[in-house]
Design an enzyme around this catalytic site. Structure first.
Site, PDB file in Angstrom:
ATOM      1  N   LYS A   4       0.819  -1.220   0.000  1.00 31.49           N
ATOM      2  CA  LYS A   4       0.000   0.000   0.000  1.00 31.49           C
ATOM      3  C   LYS A   4       0.854   1.272   0.000  1.00 31.49           C
ATOM      4  O   LYS A   4       0.628   2.181  -0.799  1.00 31.49           O
ATOM      5  CB  LYS A   4      -0.957  -0.011   1.207  1.00 31.49           C
ATOM      6  CG  LYS A   4      -2.014  -1.106   1.155  1.00 31.49           C
ATOM      7  CD  LYS A   4      -3.054  -0.944   2.233  1.00 31.49           C
ATOM      8  CE  LYS A   4      -2.511  -1.086   3.628  1.00 31.49           C
ATOM      9  NZ  LYS A   4      -1.966  -2.438   3.897  1.00 31.49           N
ATOM     10  N   THR A   5       1.826   1.329   0.921  1.00 33.06           N
ATOM     11  CA  THR A   5       2.659   2.535   0.987  1.00 33.06           C
ATOM     12  C   THR A   5       3.509   2.673  -0.274  1.00 33.06           C
ATOM     13  O   THR A   5       3.717   3.780  -0.786  1.00 33.06           O
ATOM     14  CB  THR A   5       3.552   2.504   2.244  1.00 33.06           C
ATOM     15  OG1 THR A   5       2.710   2.368   3.398  1.00 33.06           O
ATOM     16  CG2 THR A   5       4.370   3.770   2.368  1.00 33.06           C
ATOM     17  N   ASP A 182      -2.173   7.937   3.178  1.00 32.02           N
ATOM     18  CA  ASP A 182      -1.862   6.555   3.561  1.00 32.02           C
ATOM     19  C   ASP A 182      -2.726   6.159   4.760  1.00 32.02           C
ATOM     20  O   ASP A 182      -3.121   7.020   5.556  1.00 32.02           O
ATOM     21  CB  ASP A 182      -0.376   6.454   3.923  1.00 32.02           C
ATOM     22  CG  ASP A 182       0.137   5.022   3.907  1.00 32.02           C
ATOM     23  OD1 ASP A 182      -0.598   4.137   3.453  1.00 32.02           O
ATOM     24  OD2 ASP A 182       1.275   4.797   4.342  1.00 32.02           O
ATOM     25  N   GLU A 183      -3.011   4.862   4.892  1.00 31.97           N
ATOM     26  CA  GLU A 183      -3.795   4.324   6.019  1.00 31.97           C
ATOM     27  C   GLU A 183      -5.129   5.066   6.176  1.00 31.97           C
ATOM     28  O   GLU A 183      -5.506   5.482   7.280  1.00 31.97           O
ATOM     29  CB  GLU A 183      -2.980   4.426   7.321  1.00 31.97           C
ATOM     30  CG  GLU A 183      -1.650   3.695   7.293  1.00 31.97           C
ATOM     31  CD  GLU A 183      -1.774   2.175   7.345  1.00 31.97           C
ATOM     32  OE1 GLU A 183      -2.909   1.672   7.325  1.00 31.97           O
ATOM     33  OE2 GLU A 183      -0.739   1.493   7.386  1.00 31.97           O
ATOM     34  N   GLN A 214      -8.458  -3.598   8.238  1.00 25.88           N
ATOM     35  CA  GLN A 214      -7.499  -3.307   9.305  1.00 25.88           C
ATOM     36  C   GLN A 214      -7.889  -2.055  10.089  1.00 25.88           C
ATOM     37  O   GLN A 214      -7.041  -1.421  10.723  1.00 25.88           O
ATOM     38  CB  GLN A 214      -6.091  -3.146   8.723  1.00 25.88           C
ATOM     39  CG  GLN A 214      -5.531  -4.430   8.134  1.00 25.88           C
ATOM     40  CD  GLN A 214      -4.058  -4.308   7.779  1.00 25.88           C
ATOM     41  OE1 GLN A 214      -3.215  -4.054   8.636  1.00 25.88           O
ATOM     42  NE2 GLN A 214      -3.750  -4.490   6.506  1.00 25.88           N
ATOM     43  N   ARG A 569       0.243 -10.670  10.417  1.00 23.01           N
ATOM     44  CA  ARG A 569       1.615 -10.260  10.773  1.00 23.01           C
ATOM     45  C   ARG A 569       2.596 -11.390  10.464  1.00 23.01           C
ATOM     46  O   ARG A 569       3.798 -11.167  10.369  1.00 23.01           O
ATOM     47  CB  ARG A 569       1.735  -9.931  12.266  1.00 23.01           C
ATOM     48  CG  ARG A 569       0.894  -8.798  12.823  1.00 23.01           C
ATOM     49  CD  ARG A 569       0.968  -7.561  12.000  1.00 23.01           C
ATOM     50  NE  ARG A 569      -0.098  -7.528  11.013  1.00 23.01           N
ATOM     51  CZ  ARG A 569      -0.127  -6.761   9.954  1.00 23.01           C
ATOM     52  NH1 ARG A 569       0.879  -5.963   9.690  1.00 23.01           N
ATOM     53  NH2 ARG A 569      -1.152  -6.777   9.102  1.00 23.01           N
TER      54      ARG A 569
END
Length: 637
Positions: A4-5, A182-183, A214, A569
């Protein structure tokens, strides 16, 4: 793990290559660490001079930049100060003292939470004629008089600038040709409005990345609806699904996909990996949480010995901070290095130090430092001035502070109300000490009663900023009482032996550097954004995850997302454990597996039990392989 980033940084690089002005490209994220990482990535992809012109910063840094330039349009001087959290609470405390009548009380942290919630939701200062409303209004007046803002103001005032001062809004919009976030699933109402205002008045060129699966910060204001209803705010967007995962095996991803597909309100996606196979996900039933901690640490030690891999490749994740205690004990006993992420050692937390101080005073009332810690924890009507007078009296008469609190001359020098409060406190301590001296006394029960009589837990919860913090701190106290109950069953070294153990733990912790390496112990919330080759998720039980509170508040979907974050994770292996029983206050508590575990079942998931694993004979091939590895290592020595 889907890039994503990288999508944002690659987009910035591509835009610059297409001839876009880098000075009009803005990327916004949530933490200084994430912003720095973004800047570093951009600098490695484009010309250095161009990279410097791109704005990559946090929401708060962006708002501060806007306000330093234009806050005078809202009546502030440009050199306004920013209150940090301690300054903010200090100001609220002063206001409460000024506003409250003698018989009124208001916890400053609770007042701070109300103020913060109001600002982040865009509500005006509380107008109702209540103590909280009066404190909120006075706080805003004091901030203006001080030419100061708090961190919530940075967002609120920047949005106010863009929405109410036309030429300022036009200026900032003209400076932003491409806006990236982002996020995005972590944005709150004000952050969404800031993005909308910066992109309004022309064809919006907004690109956001995020994962609604998330979104785990609803308790602190994040609104998952911002990403779920993105089209409502920015019509006809192009939606790109990043479904290839570069982190985990398909075995892990298939379990994660099955779990999260049970959330009814989400954007459909199906993570996959080119890494075929991989170790199956293991669901292991444990008899109790002590066996669980021992098993997990033994598994980690065995895995490391077999494959000769670093301790840093292992992480143990859990829902509540209190769950780290047994893990820490086992790691220390086995001399395995570890680090806590997102929190201090269990034994260094404020509430644990409070409980230790209570125990110390029960054991030795002449322990003045411990007595000073608890004399007004919680508040008992003994003012700081009265405590200072009692300390001076004890020094003059060469007495302990506890003796001074019971001395007639000291009590006569105080007001009747203060004297009664001192006497009640000292009598409560002495009564508990009498119970302790009884043969076979139950330490944990006595300490628990002492805390309960003073209203310690209620006061502790009032001082917390969020329901999660309150819950964590309460669980920590209960865990400490349980440790005390467990200790009583061991060698008869009494309360002093227990305090000695705690002191040793503190010394060990002080010797550890913040950057300590080793096995990672981490809460599920703190694990977001991180990755580890081998992950153990412990305590996956009904009532822990989903937490009981989530059922009452209708936030079970967020709890499912939290477990999804934990699962994703893991890179190579994942072990999930649950216990049939836990101990609270020394008594066994029956537990059920989390209903989420039924949703994980399927291909690449195997169920096991502690008893079955312990009774299983080692395969001949495994024994031979272990000896071969041992011989190979010895040959290198």
């Amino acid at each position: 793990g889907t890039g994503k980033t990288r999508t944002i940084t690659a987009r910035i690089s591509w835009l610059i290559a297409q001839g876009e002005d880098p000075a009009k490209i803005m990327a916004v994220t949530f933490t200084n660490k994430a912003a720095k990482e973004m800047k570093d990535r951009i600098a490695s992809m484009v010309d250095a001079d161009q990279a410097k012109q791109v704005t990559a910063c946090t929401f708060h840094a962006l708002c501060l930049r806007m306000l330093r330039s234009d806050a005078h349009r809202l009546g502030y001087k440009s050199n306004f100060s920013i209150l940090d959290e301690s300054d903010r609470i200090g100001l609220i405390k002063k206001i409460i003292v000024r506003v409250c009548a003698r018989d009124e009380k208001l916890d400053p942290h609770l007042a701070g939470n109300l103020i913060s919630r109001a600002k982040n939701n865009g509500w005006p200062p509380q107008q109702e004629e209540s103590l909280a409303g009066a404190v909120c209004r006075r706080y805003e007046q004091e901030l203006r008089a001080l030419n100061a803002m708090d961190f919530d103001d940075l967002l609120a005032k920047a949005v106010q600038l863009l929405s109410e001062v036309d030429d300022v809004g036009d200026k900032w919009r003209a400076n932003v040709r491409h806006l990236m976030v982002d996020e995005f699933q972590d944005t709150n109402r004000l952050q969404l409005e800031l993005v909308s205002r910066l992109a309004s008045g022309r064809p919006a060129n907004v690109c956001v990345v995020g994962d609604d699966d998330q979104s785990i910060y609803g308790w602190r204001g994040a609104e998952v609806s911002n990403i779920l209803e993105f089209e409502k705010h920015f019509p006809n967007p192009r939606v790109v699904r990043l479904e290839q995962n570069y982190r985990s095996t398909n075995a892990i991803l298939s379990a994660a996909n099955r779990l999260i597909s049970n959330n009814p309100r989400r954007r459909r996606k199906n993570l996959w990996s080119p890494q075929q196979g991989g170790d199956p996900v293991r669901l292991i039933c444990m008899p109790d949480d002590r066996k669980e901690a021992e098993f997990v640490i033994q598994e980690i030690a065995a895995h490391r010995a077999e494959r000769n891999i670093p301790w840093e490749h292992f992480a143990v994740a859990y829902r509540m901070n209190a769950q780290s205690r047994l893990l820490e004990e086992s790691l220390r006993r086995n001399k395995i290095p570890y680090r806590l992420v997102g929190g201090r050692s269990f034994f260094e937390r404020r509430e644990i130090k409070d409980v230790v101080a209570y125990i110390s005073v029960l054991l030795n009332p002449a322990d003045d430092p411990s007595l000073l810690r608890i004399i007004n924890t919680p508040p008992r009507g003994i003012s700081p001035t009265s405590v200072q007078l009692a300390l001076a009296f004890s020094a003059e008469r060469k007495l302990s502070l506890f003796e001074a609190l019971r001395h007639r001359d000291c009590l006569d020098s105080c007001t009747r109300k203060t004297a009664e409060a001192m006497r009640a406190f000292a009598d409560g301590i002495e009564a508990a000490r009498v119970r302790l001296r009884s043969p076979g006394s139950d330490y944990a029960s006595i300490v628990s009663s002492l805390l309960e009589q003073g209203g310690y837990l209620e006061d502790l919860k009032r001082s917390c900023k969020t329901p999660d913090e309150s819950l964590n701190r309460e669980e920590n106290v209960k865990e400490m009482l349980r440790a005390l109950a467990d200790y009583r069953k061991g060698p008869a070294r009494g309360l002093q032996g227990f305090l000695d153990e705690v002191s040793l733990d503190r010394e060990r912790e002080e010797d550890r550097e913040e950057s300590a390496r080793g096995v990672t112990l981490i809460t599920l919330h703190a694990a977001k954004g991180l990755e580890f080759p081998h992950v153990f998720l412990i305590g996956v039980e009904d009532g822990l995850i989903p937490h009981e509170r989530s059922k009452a508040e209708g936030t079970v979907d967020e709890e499912r997302r939290l477990l999804y974050v934990g699962i994703t994770r893991a890179m190579s292996s994942l072990v999930i454990t649950w216990c049939r029983g836990r101990r609270k206050f020394g008594s066994p508590l029956h537990c059920r597996p989390s209903p989420f575990l039924r949703e994980i079942h399927g291909e690449h998931v195997i169920e096991e039990s502690y008893e079955g694993l312990m009774s299983r004979p080692m395969e001949r091939e495994d024994v031979a392989a272990q000896f071969a590895r041992l011989r190979a290592r010895l040959g290198k020595v």
